[in-house]
Design a protein around this motif. Structure first.
Motif, PDB file in Angstrom:
ATOM      1  N   LYS A  20      68.148 -18.181  45.702  1.00 47.66           N
ATOM      2  CA  LYS A  20      67.611 -18.294  44.344  1.00 47.66           C
ATOM      3  C   LYS A  20      66.180 -18.820  44.347  1.00 47.66           C
ATOM      4  CE  LYS A  20      69.144 -21.607  41.863  1.00 47.66           C
ATOM      5  NZ  LYS A  20      70.061 -22.526  41.169  1.00 47.66           N
ATOM      6  N   GLU A  21      65.860 -19.637  45.336  1.00 44.73           N
ATOM      7  CA  GLU A  21      64.532 -20.245  45.412  1.00 44.73           C
ATOM      8  C   GLU A  21      63.426 -19.217  45.632  1.00 44.73           C
ATOM      9  OE1 GLU A  21      63.997 -23.425  44.692  1.00 44.73           O
ATOM     10  OE2 GLU A  21      66.152 -23.529  44.315  1.00 44.73           O
ATOM     11  N   THR A  22      63.772 -18.058  46.191  1.00 50.36           N
ATOM     12  CA  THR A  22      62.756 -17.037  46.444  1.00 50.36           C
ATOM     13  C   THR A  22      62.732 -15.972  45.359  1.00 50.36           C
ATOM     14  OG1 THR A  22      64.280 -15.791  47.849  1.00 50.36           O
ATOM     15  CG2 THR A  22      62.822 -17.365  48.941  1.00 50.36           C
ATOM     16  N   SER A  23      63.502 -16.175  44.297  1.00 50.19           N
ATOM     17  CA  SER A  23      63.543 -15.215  43.186  1.00 50.19           C
ATOM     18  C   SER A  23      62.134 -14.890  42.678  1.00 50.19           C
ATOM     19  CB  SER A  23      64.369 -15.811  42.037  1.00 50.19           C
ATOM     20  OG  SER A  23      64.175 -15.066  40.857  1.00 50.19           O
ATOM     21  N   TYR A  24      61.902 -13.599  42.469  1.00 49.04           N
ATOM     22  CA  TYR A  24      60.651 -13.177  41.837  1.00 49.04           C
ATOM     23  C   TYR A  24      61.012 -12.723  40.420  1.00 49.04           C
ATOM     24  CZ  TYR A  24      56.376 -10.684  40.751  1.00 49.04           C
ATOM     25  OH  TYR A  24      55.223 -10.272  40.137  1.00 49.04           O
ATOM     26  N   SER A  25      60.913 -13.649  39.485  1.00 54.33           N
ATOM     27  CA  SER A  25      61.362 -13.370  38.121  1.00 54.33           C
ATOM     28  C   SER A  25      60.376 -13.919  37.089  1.00 54.33           C
ATOM     29  CB  SER A  25      62.762 -13.969  37.902  1.00 54.33           C
ATOM     30  OG  SER A  25      62.817 -15.300  38.408  1.00 54.33           O
ATOM     31  N   PRO A  26      59.098 -13.471  37.166  1.00 56.00           N
ATOM     32  CA  PRO A  26      58.089 -13.991  36.242  1.00 56.00           C
ATOM     33  C   PRO A  26      58.300 -13.547  34.794  1.00 56.00           C
ATOM     34  CG  PRO A  26      57.192 -12.162  37.489  1.00 56.00           C
ATOM     35  CD  PRO A  26      58.545 -12.463  38.068  1.00 56.00           C
ATOM     36  N   TYR A  27      59.078 -12.520  34.575  1.00 56.00           N
ATOM     37  CA  TYR A  27      59.267 -11.983  33.217  1.00 56.00           C
ATOM     38  C   TYR A  27      60.441 -12.635  32.510  1.00 56.00           C
ATOM     39  CZ  TYR A  27      56.034  -8.828  35.414  1.00 56.00           C
ATOM     40  OH  TYR A  27      54.955  -8.343  36.097  1.00 56.00           O
ATOM     41  N   SER A  28      61.583 -12.631  33.156  1.00 58.77           N
ATOM     42  CA  SER A  28      62.781 -13.200  32.530  1.00 58.77           C
ATOM     43  C   SER A  28      62.905 -14.698  32.777  1.00 58.77           C
ATOM     44  CB  SER A  28      64.034 -12.514  33.066  1.00 58.77           C
ATOM     45  OG  SER A  28      64.280 -12.909  34.413  1.00 58.77           O
ATOM     46  N   LYS A  29      62.274 -15.198  33.825  1.00 62.35           N
ATOM     47  CA  LYS A  29      62.442 -16.589  34.278  1.00 62.35           C
ATOM     48  C   LYS A  29      63.909 -16.871  34.581  1.00 62.35           C
ATOM     49  CE  LYS A  29      58.150 -17.533  32.851  1.00 62.35           C
ATOM     50  NZ  LYS A  29      57.063 -17.156  33.726  1.00 62.35           N
ATOM     51  N   PHE A  30      64.665 -15.840  34.879  1.00 57.85           N
ATOM     52  CA  PHE A  30      66.098 -15.959  35.147  1.00 57.85           C
ATOM     53  C   PHE A  30      66.309 -15.761  36.645  1.00 57.85           C
ATOM     54  CE2 PHE A  30      70.551 -14.799  35.190  1.00 57.85           C
ATOM     55  CZ  PHE A  30      71.103 -15.528  34.152  1.00 57.85           C
ATOM     56  N   ARG A  31      66.339 -16.876  37.349  1.00 61.35           N
ATOM     57  CA  ARG A  31      66.451 -16.802  38.814  1.00 61.35           C
ATOM     58  C   ARG A  31      67.897 -16.554  39.237  1.00 61.35           C
ATOM     59  NH1 ARG A  31      64.099 -21.761  41.788  1.00 61.35           N
ATOM     60  NH2 ARG A  31      65.859 -22.725  40.705  1.00 61.35           N
ATOM     61  N   VAL A  32      68.049 -15.658  40.191  1.00 59.71           N
ATOM     62  CA  VAL A  32      69.376 -15.371  40.738  1.00 59.71           C
ATOM     63  C   VAL A  32      69.271 -15.310  42.254  1.00 59.71           C
ATOM     64  CG1 VAL A  32      71.360 -13.805  40.707  1.00 59.71           C
ATOM     65  CG2 VAL A  32      69.886 -13.970  38.682  1.00 59.71           C
ATOM     66  N   GLY A  33      70.264 -15.876  42.911  1.00 57.98           N
ATOM     67  CA  GLY A  33      70.357 -15.799  44.367  1.00 57.98           C
ATOM     68  C   GLY A  33      71.729 -15.298  44.755  1.00 57.98           C
TER      69      GLY A  33
END
Ligand SMILES: [Zn+2]
Length: 142
Positions: A20-33
């Motif tokens: 999850k720490e490497t999530s690239y989610s600048p649009y949703s800000k919804f990190r998933v791992g």
């Protein structure tokens, strides 16, 4: 359901949280791992990767699966998914179908919340009556 040792369960959760720490989610800000354990004991981590063209985004679960499949793996022992939510978040419909391609229906899927809790559900429970290769072959034969 596949048996998974306490040691592997701890690693599964650890890797899902790390991914999850490497999530690239600048649009949703919804990190998933996601963390995936293959039959031969190899681990794969995946995160969601978003895109300015929203439809080009890929989920953490499929990232992990694509990494494993592209390395030759086809059989899986367990999957874990983590988010920043207090509630349990389950894989989206596309991921459910994608994962079901490789099965088994008894695959344990662990959903992790931010309270350190998990919910265990099987692939068959996530996607009952899934469209499968066997069904596809029947369609092709007709
Ligand atoms: Zn998904």
């Amino acid at each position: 359901m596949n048996h998974i040792s306490k040691e592997n369960l701890d690693l599964l959760f650890k890797y899902a949280l790390e991914a999850k720490e490497t999530s690239y989610s600048p649009y949703s800000k919804f990190r998933v791992g996601a963390a995936l354990l293959t039959k031969d004991g190899t681990w794969y981590k995946g995160c969601n990767v978003e895109n300015a063209s929203y439809g080009a985004a890929i989920c953490a679960e499929r990232t992990a699966y694509c990494k494993a499949i592209s390395e030759g793996h086809r059989e899986f022992i367990a999957l874990a998914v983590s988010t920043d939510q207090d509630d349990f978040v389950s894989p989206c419909g596309i991921c459910r179908q994608f994962i079901s391609e490789f099965g088994p229906g008894s695959l344990p899927v662990y959903l992790l919340n931010t309270k350190g809790e998990f919910k265990l559900i099987t692939l068959s429970e996530l996607l009952p009556l899934s469209f499968s290769l066997e069904q596809g072959q029947k369609f092709l034969i007709k």
